[in-house]
Scaffold this motif. Structure first.
Motif, short mmCIF file in Angstrom:
data_model
loop_
_atom_site.label_atom_id
_atom_site.label_comp_id
_atom_site.label_asym_id
_atom_site.label_seq_id
_atom_site.Cartn_x
_atom_site.Cartn_y
_atom_site.Cartn_z
N VAL A 10 17.74 1.97 -5.18
CA VAL A 10 17.05 3.11 -4.58
C VAL A 10 17.30 3.14 -3.07
CG1 VAL A 10 14.74 4.12 -4.23
CG2 VAL A 10 15.30 3.05 -6.40
N GLY A 11 17.74 2.00 -2.52
CA GLY A 11 18.11 1.95 -1.12
C GLY A 11 16.91 2.05 -0.21
N GLY A 12 17.02 2.88 0.84
CA GLY A 12 15.97 2.96 1.85
C GLY A 12 14.68 3.58 1.33
N GLU A 13 14.71 4.27 0.19
CA GLU A 13 13.50 4.93 -0.26
C GLU A 13 12.56 3.96 -0.93
OE1 GLU A 13 14.40 8.27 -2.64
OE2 GLU A 13 15.90 8.99 -1.22
N LYS A 14 11.29 4.39 -1.02
CA LYS A 14 10.33 3.52 -1.68
C LYS A 14 10.66 3.37 -3.15
CE LYS A 14 6.38 3.66 1.02
NZ LYS A 14 5.20 4.37 1.37
N PRO A 15 10.81 2.15 -3.62
CA PRO A 15 11.17 1.97 -5.02
C PRO A 15 10.04 2.46 -5.94
CG PRO A 15 11.13 -0.12 -3.82
CD PRO A 15 10.60 0.91 -2.92
N GLU A 16 10.45 2.99 -7.06
CA GLU A 16 9.44 3.41 -8.03
C GLU A 16 9.52 2.48 -9.22
OE1 GLU A 16 9.71 7.50 -8.87
OE2 GLU A 16 9.33 8.06 -6.78
N GLY A 17 8.55 2.62 -10.12
CA GLY A 17 8.58 1.77 -11.31
C GLY A 17 7.78 0.51 -11.09
N LEU A 41 11.42 -5.98 -1.69
CA LEU A 41 10.95 -4.73 -2.30
C LEU A 41 9.45 -4.57 -2.08
CD1 LEU A 41 12.84 -4.78 -5.71
CD2 LEU A 41 13.30 -3.28 -3.77
N LEU A 42 8.72 -5.64 -2.27
CA LEU A 42 7.25 -5.56 -2.11
C LEU A 42 6.87 -5.20 -0.67
CD1 LEU A 42 6.04 -8.58 -4.25
CD2 LEU A 42 5.67 -6.16 -4.70
N ARG A 43 7.65 -5.64 0.29
CA ARG A 43 7.31 -5.32 1.69
C ARG A 43 7.44 -3.84 1.99
NH1 ARG A 43 10.06 -10.20 2.62
NH2 ARG A 43 11.97 -9.12 3.19
N GLN A 44 8.15 -3.13 1.09
CA GLN A 44 8.28 -1.69 1.31
C GLN A 44 7.03 -0.92 0.93
OE1 GLN A 44 11.96 0.09 0.07
NE2 GLN A 44 12.96 -1.90 0.06
#
Ligand code: HEM
Length: 437
Positions: A10-17, A41-44
């Motif tokens: 997903v790159g710079g965007e907030k991951p979903e799921g 990922l969690l830090r995002q």
């Protein structure tokens, strides 16, 4: 279910799921790099993650916890002990009631005046002034270990001969230093080492889950017997004091305070875990990092005095020997946009905070010149900040100085074998060779 790799795409965007589940023991069996990626990922996410109650089978339920994964959150919680308390336990799972009854409360699980009082007694033996006197001894221990490494490596030929770096080098250094400091007689040491290994040998996720419901096993009996032996030594030193740490701890200070026999035993066990295992893991990761980054190693070897401090800090940041400690909320509290409720558990993930990209440029890089390096490998500040920081640095510097100057070709010959654990970044073994420089 989305995999971590897909989420990364997903790159710079907030991951979903689904978010990586830090409460799932299988998460801690995954490769180290994969776990660090999950933390990235969690830090995002803007708010800390919260785990709801989990069903543990046979009607047992486990309360969830908030995961603090950013540097700012870990530091703020560490420095607010009135709200983020260490009682009833700073480790997961917290010590069972019978364990506390048997061994007493450890420094890491106390708060407020009772913590301050115990910390005052033990910290008078850990000041740089007192430890400065041990520098000679630490250098001698490092020299003896390297003598053995060279003899074991084939003498004059210095041919490669694989062995285990953890047992041959990394664990010997802190164990010998603490035993010398405490004044443990040579003849008692093999038994203590055996007991420590039995008590801590198979820690990790599996044991943590098992111990919650089991009565004392071999490891705890070993711990009890080690504590009994140290308490006996304390009684002996009270009658005939010497200049060692046990004598200092059992003699009253200006306020008339001293450790009781039981407190002395509990403190010694804490030192064996907090002071020996942490430093041993840092040393093993240190050799691995210096092997994988020859340019950093060359820099350090080129001017050891100039780069040694930066190298020891960066080894601790990069490897983060203690992954996490826990706190419990004493009241409802709001921090960084998230509400915590009284009684909530909060886990401070030092391993994640030390890779926080908002604080560290290129956080995955190993850079011994990194400055400033405000890592939280020894804690995020506050009253529980590591008591042994100065000692750990002295040990690492003395050992790497000896190793790199007298065995310049020494290197790890394979990646460290890690023990799956949600508490420490523990190295079970790591092959090494002395090499030819
Ligand atoms: C590289 C080596 C080490 C690392 C990474 C390390 C890390 C830590 C961390 C993360 C904490 C918890 C801090 C907090 O809750 O705020 C801690 C506490 C502690 N450490 Fe260390 N440590 C190391 C070496 C040592 C050594 C050599 C000793 C003693 C000989 C030691 C003794 C302690 C003690 C007694 C505590 C508990 C302090 C308290 O609760 O007041 N540590 N350490």
């Amino acid at each position: 279910m989305t995999t971590l790799a897909e989420q990364a795409a997903v790159g710079g965007e907030k991951p979903e799921g689904p978010r990586p589940d830090l409460g799932d023991p299988s998460f801690w069996q995954r490769p180290h790099a994969e776990r660090l990626h999950a933390f990235a990922l969690l830090r995002q996410w803007e708010a800390p993650q919260y785990f709801v109650e989990r069903e543990k089978g046979r009607g047992r339920r486990e309360r969830g916890f908030h995961a603090l994964v950013t540097h700012a959150d870990v530091v703020e919680a560490s420095r607010n002990p009135e709200v983020f308390a260490s009682a009833p336990g700073a480790t997961t799972p917290e010590p069972a009631r019978w364990v506390r009854a048997l061994f007493g409360d450890s420094l890491v699980n106390l708060d407020g005046p009772s913590h301050a009082q115990l910390r005052r007694i033990v910290s008078r033996s850990f000041t740089p002034r007192i430890l400065g006197r041990t520098e000679e001894d630490i250098r001698a221990v490092a020299a003896r270990i390297v003598d053995d490494v060279l003899a074991d490596g084939g003498g004059a030929a210095l041919s490669d001969r694989p062995g285990d770096f953890v047992t041959a080098v990394a664990s010997r250094m802190p164990f010998e230093v603490i035993c010398n400091l405490m004044g443990i007689p040579e003849k008692e040491r093999p038994a203590i080492l055996g007991q420590v290994n039995r008590a801590s040998g198979d820690t990790g996720v599996a044991r943590a889950a098992r111990d919650r419901f089991r009565m004392p096993g071999k490891g705890l009996r070993a711990l009890a017997s080690m504590q009994g032996m140290v308490a006996d030594l304390g009684r002996e030193r009270r009658r005939n004091p010497t200049d060692d740490l046990i004598s200092m701890l059992v003699s009253a200070d200006v306020d008339g305070q001293a450790l009781t026999g039981r407190q002395l035993g509990a403190f010694f066990s804490l030192l064996m875990v907090a002071g020996v295992e942490t430093t041993r893991n840092a040393i093993a990761h240190g050799l691995d990092l210096l092997t994988r980054h020859p340019e950093q190693r060359a820099l350090l070897m080129g001017d050891f005095d100039r780069y040694a401090d930066g190298a020891t800090e960066e080894i601790v940041r990069h490897s983060t020997p203690i992954i996490q400690f826990r706190r419990t909320l004493t009241r409802d509290h709001r921090m960084n946009g998230h509400t915590f409720r009284k009684g909530d558990k909060v886990v401070l993930f030092y391993a994640s905070a030390n890779r926080d990209e908002t604080v560290f440029t290129d956080p995955d890089a190993f850079d011994i010149t990194r400055s400033p390096n405000p890592h939280v490998g020894y804690g995020g500040g506050g009253p529980h900040y590591c008591l042994g920081t100065y000692l750990a640095k002295q040990e690492m510097k003395a050992l790497f100085r000896e190793l790199l100057t007298r065995a310049p070709g020494l290197r790890a010959t394979a990646a460290p074998v890690l023990v799956p654990s949600n508490f420490d970044n523990r190295v079970r073994s790591m092959p090494y060779a002395v090499g030819t420089g």
